[in-house]
Design an enzyme around this catalytic site. Structure first.
Site, PDB file in Angstrom:
ATOM      1  N   PRO A  76      -3.523  -0.796  -1.703  1.00  0.00           N
ATOM      2  CA  PRO A  76      -2.773   0.138  -2.520  1.00  0.00           C
ATOM      3  C   PRO A  76      -1.581  -0.406  -3.287  1.00  0.00           C
ATOM      4  O   PRO A  76      -0.515  -0.615  -2.739  1.00  0.00           O
ATOM      5  CB  PRO A  76      -2.290   1.168  -1.489  1.00  0.00           C
ATOM      6  CG  PRO A  76      -2.311   0.464  -0.172  1.00  0.00           C
ATOM      7  CD  PRO A  76      -2.962  -0.853  -0.363  1.00  0.00           C
ATOM      8  N   GLU A  77      -1.747  -0.625  -4.562  1.00  0.00           N
ATOM      9  CA  GLU A  77      -0.617  -0.709  -5.481  1.00  0.00           C
ATOM     10  C   GLU A  77      -0.773   0.493  -6.399  1.00  0.00           C
ATOM     11  O   GLU A  77      -1.655   1.329  -6.185  1.00  0.00           O
ATOM     12  CB  GLU A  77      -0.634  -2.027  -6.260  1.00  0.00           C
ATOM     13  CG  GLU A  77      -0.357  -3.246  -5.379  1.00  0.00           C
ATOM     14  CD  GLU A  77      -0.146  -4.522  -6.184  1.00  0.00           C
ATOM     15  OE1 GLU A  77       0.392  -4.459  -7.296  1.00  0.00           O
ATOM     16  OE2 GLU A  77      -0.528  -5.586  -5.689  1.00  0.00           O
TER      17      GLU A  77
END
Length: 275
Positions: free
Chosen positions: A2-3
């Site tokens: 997750p970015e």
DNA sequence: ATTGAGACCTGTCGGC
DNA sequence: TGCCGACAGGTCTCAA
């Protein structure tokens, strides 16, 4: 995974089963996630309608009918999936790392899975989000009109830390992570080890590199989001990330990608075309 | 105030 | 095969 791009595509995926749907039950299978988990978390959510699901930095922001906000963060290893509500009530449909299940009136169950448990959920009282200790201090959204070379230069003015570290600081720009920080610096042709302060003149005015870097940040994030849309071809090779020892892909560059550690995180860069 | 190191937790992978 | 260390896309806390 997750970015910002992954969180954004997660958000888009969840909207159909979550927004304008009521939370009919919450199954908190493992409550020791990060963050101030409210007592009676499940009870306080049950019966509420999700009016909107937005994103701020790497946070998912669910606006509830009570006026409260449910903040959700994926940490390092968090993910959401949806499945039909019926099967989700049977233990064999779930895995040991499925920590939270939201049963929705849409007929879907939304399952939060997070092996490393760096993920976070927090219920924020009505009207308190803007003054939240983290949310209230976040920098500009990189895909909004508030973010450009001038904003980036202002945030980096006088900073003694490296550009790489500055890009990971969520108060400078909100949502960049370790992969896209390296990618953006490569596209901009700027060394990750240079001081952040080089983006601004003494008076805080943006230098040319600030515009190039801000444009590169926007470019990598937009490209990554587009790539992750359902149905499109997913090419998740990166220009430099995790490519130590490989040839630099920039036209006419003969460099070899290097890895080094900055503030405890891996940075990948081309020492030839990034100066 | 800013900065970097260490902590948090589990899984995977490569080397011996 | 099995063990062991290094490493993983994030952020918080703490001490210099």
């Amino acid at each position: 995974m997750p970015e910002l791009p992954e969180v954004e595509s997660t958000r888009r995926r969840l909207v159909p089963s979550m927004v304008r749907a009521r939370i009919t039950a919450v199954d908190l299978r493992r409550p020791d996630l990060r963050g101030p988990f409210p007592r009676r978390f499940a009870a306080r959510l049950t019966g509420q309608t999700v009016n909107a699901l937005d994103r701020r930095a790497k946070y998912l922001v669910a606006s509830l009918s009570s006026g409260e906000t449910l903040l959700m963060h994926l940490g390092m290893s968090g993910s959401f999936r949806t499945l039909p509500d019926g099967p989700a009530r049977r233990a064999e449909a779930l895995d040991p790392h499925d920590h939270v299940v939201f049963h929705m009136s849409s007929g879907r169950a939304i399952v939060f899975n997070d092996p490393r448990r760096f993920g976070m959920m927090e219920l924020v009282a009505a009207g308190k989000l803007a003054r939240h200790a983290v949310i209230g201090r976040l920098g500009p959204e990189p895909l909004s009109s508030n973010f450009d070379g001038a904003a980036l230069a202002r945030a980096c003015r006088g900073k003694k830390t490296s550009l790489k570290a500055a890009l990971l600081d969520q108060r400078v720009v909100a949502g960049l992570g370790n992969i896209y920080a390296s990618e953006a610096l490569h596209i901009a042709g700027i060394s990750p080890t240079r001081r952040a302060s080089i983006l601004a003149t003494a008076s805080g005015a943006p230098r040319e590199a600030a515009h190039r870097l801000a444009d590169a940040v926007r470019f990598v994030l937009e490209k990554a989001i587009a790539r992750q849309s359902p149905g499109t071809y997913r090419d998740d090779r990166f220009l430099v990330y995790d490519r130590a020892g490989e040839r630099c892909s920039k036209d006419g560059c003969s460099g070899v990608i290097k890895r080094r550690v900055q503030t405890g995180r891996s940075t990948f860069f081309c020492p030839v075309c990034q100066r």
